[in-house]
Design an enzyme around this catalytic site. Structure first.
Site, PDB file in Angstrom:
ATOM      1  N   ARG A   1       0.971  -1.258  -0.245  1.00  0.00           N
ATOM      2  CA  ARG A   1      -0.498  -0.256   0.224  1.00  0.00           C
ATOM      3  C   ARG A   1       1.201   1.379  -0.085  1.00  0.00           C
ATOM      4  O   ARG A   1       0.850   1.820  -0.583  1.00  0.00           O
ATOM      5  CB  ARG A   1      -1.025   0.304   0.956  1.00  0.00           C
ATOM      6  CG  ARG A   1      -1.504   1.383   1.543  1.00  0.00           C
ATOM      7  CD  ARG A   1      -2.815   1.030   2.595  1.00  0.00           C
ATOM      8  NE  ARG A   1      -2.337   1.151   3.800  1.00  0.00           N
ATOM      9  CZ  ARG A   1      -3.203   0.420   4.441  1.00  0.00           C
ATOM     10  NH1 ARG A   1      -4.342   1.335   4.210  1.00  0.00           N
ATOM     11  NH2 ARG A   1      -2.734   0.035   5.786  1.00  0.00           N
TER      12      ARG A   1
ATOM     13  N   TYR B   1       3.032   4.601  13.750  1.00  0.00           N
ATOM     14  CA  TYR B   1       3.644   3.066  14.647  1.00  0.00           C
ATOM     15  C   TYR B   1       5.046   3.144  14.770  1.00  0.00           C
ATOM     16  O   TYR B   1       5.678   2.880  13.857  1.00  0.00           O
ATOM     17  CB  TYR B   1       3.167   1.422  13.890  1.00  0.00           C
ATOM     18  CG  TYR B   1       1.422   1.716  14.358  1.00  0.00           C
ATOM     19  CD1 TYR B   1       1.026   2.751  15.824  1.00  0.00           C
ATOM     20  CD2 TYR B   1       1.123   1.322  13.793  1.00  0.00           C
ATOM     21  CE1 TYR B   1      -0.753   2.471  15.774  1.00  0.00           C
ATOM     22  CE2 TYR B   1      -0.865   1.084  14.719  1.00  0.00           C
ATOM     23  CZ  TYR B   1      -1.097   1.918  15.570  1.00  0.00           C
ATOM     24  OH  TYR B   1      -2.591   1.562  16.141  1.00  0.00           O
TER      25      TYR B   1
ATOM     26  N   ARG C   1      -7.020   8.343  11.476  1.00  0.00           N
ATOM     27  CA  ARG C   1      -8.223   7.459  12.806  1.00  0.00           C
ATOM     28  C   ARG C   1      -9.842   8.107  11.882  1.00  0.00           C
ATOM     29  O   ARG C   1     -10.695   6.865  11.734  1.00  0.00           O
ATOM     30  CB  ARG C   1      -8.064   7.982  13.694  1.00  0.00           C
ATOM     31  CG  ARG C   1      -6.346   7.277  14.103  1.00  0.00           C
ATOM     32  CD  ARG C   1      -6.362   6.375  14.454  1.00  0.00           C
ATOM     33  NE  ARG C   1      -5.384   5.942  15.235  1.00  0.00           N
ATOM     34  CZ  ARG C   1      -4.922   4.328  14.923  1.00  0.00           C
ATOM     35  NH1 ARG C   1      -5.610   3.985  14.467  1.00  0.00           N
ATOM     36  NH2 ARG C   1      -3.455   4.315  16.139  1.00  0.00           N
TER      37      ARG C   1
ATOM     38  N   GLU D   1     -13.577  -5.034  15.752  1.00  0.00           N
ATOM     39  CA  GLU D   1     -12.995  -3.480  15.308  1.00  0.00           C
ATOM     40  C   GLU D   1     -14.252  -2.613  14.310  1.00  0.00           C
ATOM     41  O   GLU D   1     -15.473  -3.541  14.096  1.00  0.00           O
ATOM     42  CB  GLU D   1     -12.150  -3.630  14.034  1.00  0.00           C
ATOM     43  CG  GLU D   1     -11.768  -2.329  13.022  1.00  0.00           C
ATOM     44  CD  GLU D   1     -10.523  -2.344  12.651  1.00  0.00           C
ATOM     45  OE1 GLU D   1      -9.641  -3.415  12.996  1.00  0.00           O
ATOM     46  OE2 GLU D   1     -10.621  -2.139  11.133  1.00  0.00           O
TER      47      GLU D   1
END
Length: 355
Positions: A166, A220, A233, A340
């Site tokens: 990606r 991260y 987010r 999720e």
């Protein structure tokens, strides 16, 4: 069914069995759809693109359900086409696209790129080539569905391979991979092609929203993989004269660590805490974006079908009986996450499924 302006976006969640009939009621305004079913194939075809994801919808009472379709529509008469493997529908303001790639079409390369990494890179290159060609510069939201997402192949977890591909796709087309990146989710199913669908706009510049309780995914640490995930987010965009919120896949993560391993009820409560934090942050960054939990339409991914009842009870306590909920059996991107949630708000919605 709502009368739409040309720039307005509408979402509908419809039973799989009646998708063809109900889609026809939108009178040629469907941009595209995605249908979720454990069975192979699609509902009867329409002119609009319709991708099939082999993922079982779940019902809170029975832990299984009839298949379901997610439909996106807009005002005006869409144009349809296909370019570079991406099937699409668009009006003057909004584009829906979907691409499905079989990893078997790719072989391991001499520089170590795995088939999944290449499929992800190819898919994103094709998507960005399409949005460039059709002049839809603003990606509003990505959805990614990956076979065996927690499995290992070629010495690396498959979700990490996907993140590498990606990011390569973003970079190859000159897109940012930090900061102002689109909202997105990535979850898994048992087997099938890599499936990515998306919404893009011409004048709807999205504003990326980060969660103050979490480290941004693109920051991260490397113990989560050689490349960080490329998504924000949440995002807010002005579409059809109002703010529309796209909430990325949200789970029981604080900072960058998973909390409440093995406790699905506690993970659900922590996920809701993260959603509340993002709604507050969206209102801070975009003052006119005053969304509440009641405004959202929720898609809940559940690792174990037996956990649906416990998750549903936590959501019922927090959201009430009128909440619009679609449950899907899915593998989450971390093997210690049991559920999720993603959501959207600010657009007209038809919810024809049982909650």
């Amino acid at each position: 069914m709502t009368d739409l302006t040309d720039s307005q976006l509408q979402c509908a969640y419809l039973p799989f069995e009646t998708y063809q009939q109900q889609a026809a009621a939108y009178d040629g305004r469907v941009l595209g759809a995605v249908c979720f079913s454990s069975a192979s194939g699609e509902p009867a075809t329409t002119a609009a693109p319709c991708a099939h994801v082999p993922m079982m919808p779940l019902d809170a009472a029975s832990a299984h359900s009839a298949a379901a379709c997610e439909l996106w529509a807009a005002g005006g008469r869409p144009a349809y086409g296909e370019r570079g493997g991406v099937r699409y529908g668009h009006n003057d303001d909004i584009l829906f696209g979907a691409i499905q790639l079989d990893e078997s079409a790719f072989a391991m390369t001499s520089d170590g790129k795995t088939p999944l990494q290449q499929a992800a890179e190819s898919a994103y290159k094709a998507i960005f080539a399409l949005t460039d060609a059709l002049a839809f510069p603003y990606i509003l939201r990505f959805w990614n569905y990956i076979a065996d997402i927690n499995g290992d192949s070629h010495g690396l977890e498959r979700y990490r391979q996907f993140n590498m591909g990606r990011q390569d796709g973003f970079l190859s087309r000159g897109r940012e991979v930090l900061g102002s990146v689109p909202a997105a989710s990535a979850v898994g199913f048992e087997a099938g092609p890599l499936t990515i669908y998306f919404l893009a706009g011409r004048g709807a510049t999205p504003i990326a929203i980060e969660n103050p309780r979490q480290v941004s995914a693109y920051h991260y640490p490397q113990n989560y993989g050689p490349r960080s995930p490329t998504f924000s987010r949440a995002s807010v965009a002005r579409i059809g004269g109002s703010e529309v919120l796209f909430l990325s896949g949200t789970a029981s993560i604080v900072g960058h660590r998973t909390l409440h391993a093995g406790d699905v009820a506690a993970q659900t409560r922590e996920t809701l805490a993260n959603i509340r934090a993002m709604l507050a942050e969206a209102a801070r960054v975009v003052p006119q974006a005053h969304f509440t939990l009641d405004d959202l339409c929720y898609k809940i991914y559940v690792r174990h079908a037996k956990d649906v009842a416990a998750i549903h009870e936590e959501l019922r306590l927090a959201l009430g009986d009128a909440a619009r909920l679609m449950f899907l059996r899915a593998d989450i991107c971390r093997d210690d996450l049991l559920m999720e949630i993603e959501a959207s708000a600010g657009h007209p919605l038809e919810f024809g499924l049982r909650g």
